[in-house]
Motif scaffolding. Sequence first.
Motif, short mmCIF file in Angstrom:
data_model
loop_
_atom_site.label_atom_id
_atom_site.label_comp_id
_atom_site.label_asym_id
_atom_site.label_seq_id
_atom_site.Cartn_x
_atom_site.Cartn_y
_atom_site.Cartn_z
N UNK A 197 0.85 -1.26 0.05
CA UNK A 197 0.04 -0.04 0.12
C UNK A 197 0.74 1.12 0.04
N UNK A 198 1.92 1.28 0.77
CA UNK A 198 2.87 2.49 1.11
C UNK A 198 3.57 2.42 -0.50
N UNK A 199 4.09 1.35 -0.96
CA UNK A 199 4.83 1.76 -2.52
C UNK A 199 4.00 1.95 -3.40
N UNK A 200 2.62 1.56 -3.43
CA UNK A 200 1.52 2.12 -4.53
C UNK A 200 1.12 3.46 -4.26
N UNK A 201 0.87 4.01 -3.07
CA UNK A 201 0.39 5.24 -3.04
C UNK A 201 1.35 6.20 -3.27
N UNK A 202 2.80 5.96 -2.97
CA UNK A 202 4.00 6.69 -3.28
C UNK A 202 4.51 6.52 -4.48
N UNK A 203 4.09 5.55 -5.18
CA UNK A 203 4.43 5.29 -6.88
C UNK A 203 6.25 5.20 -6.60
N UNK A 204 6.56 4.24 -5.54
CA UNK A 204 7.88 4.12 -5.16
C UNK A 204 8.91 3.53 -6.32
N UNK A 205 9.92 4.16 -6.54
CA UNK A 205 10.79 3.72 -7.37
C UNK A 205 12.01 2.64 -7.26
#
Length: 388
Positions: A83-91
């Motif tokens: 959820x954190x990775x998706x919400x912040x569009x993590x690279x």
Amino acid sequence: MLGNFYYSNPTKLYFGEDALQNLEAELQKYGDTVQLIYGGGSIKKSGLYDQIIEILIACGKTIVEDGGVMPNPTIKKVYDGCQKAKENDVDLLLAVGGGSVCDYAKAVSVSTWCEEDPWDKYYLRMEDVDNRIIPVGCVLTMVGTGSEMNGGSVITNHEQKLKIGHVFGDNVFPKFAILNPKLTYTLPKWQMVSGIYDIMNHITEQYFSGDDDNTTDYIAEGLMRSLIHSSRIAVKDPENYEARSNIMWTATWALNTLLDMGKTTDWMVHMIGQSIGAYTDATHGMTLSAVSIPYYRAICPYGLQKFKRFAMNVWDVNPEGKTDEEIADEGLKAMESWMRELGLVMNIRELGVTEDMLPGIVKGTFILDGGYKVLTEDEIMEILKESM
């Protein structure tokens, strides 16, 4: 060497006291947003966290904090990380810690953009990744799993009482890993020796299979001898750099896919140990040490020549005047003595296993067919009882 195989390992390793100096150059290869993944806070006590944050800020990165990864990472924690990775569009997922942190990062890597339930897709159906993968980088602080240079990711589902490892392809391997042996100095002895046995068992799980003259087996014997020698030094002198660096390097080569080339491999100790872990949340290496000797005694008659070789080439057992069975048995006794010398757990009761758990542990054990003997559920039960 038997069979046909494909070998590739794309992970770039930086090793040594100055390894962290290479992090900045690696970070520049990725986008602006980095998810910083770590465990229970030991990296904050050691000062490593502040060093990492300083480097991330100097590189102009936006930091998404993802701490609190437990020793046996759960699927619930993976969902939160996704959820954190998706919400912040993590690279980039930057894992700072031991094998559990690295395993968790790889699970988030493949699961964030998965359109199905990743537990069902990757851990129950064991399917390949067909969606976007977030790259992973590692800064290692504990050795044992080899997760810094492989595609393995072991995740626990407490509701289903299952602990399952999925070995993904080289597209999921960490892109880079930073290995400074000094970062392992702060580990308590319990964790250090647990990691040491995890390394040993990774090697034996691959070694005890096949009956051909396989180059890989000679490599495995050398790694085991190095590990035994260095472990004895490290237990007495935890800050002996040479010993700790050798252990760290052996851990990487024990499970970076090299040793299973041309091998069928036998991962039953891990299958039993992981099922125990699903019930107890016990330290991974200790779940392996607690069942190893009963398991290897059970299969020794079916792979007698390899156990004889193990005794002579790894433990220096003198074969003169002894039967093959006596030589093999002496080798297992030498291994057990070394395990007790390190202070490993040698029975599953110490891990919290009770008699009523045994049927469930048996049911949760995946039966594999790569070793010298394919076990039945009844035989797994007998091994567990011998381990009590």
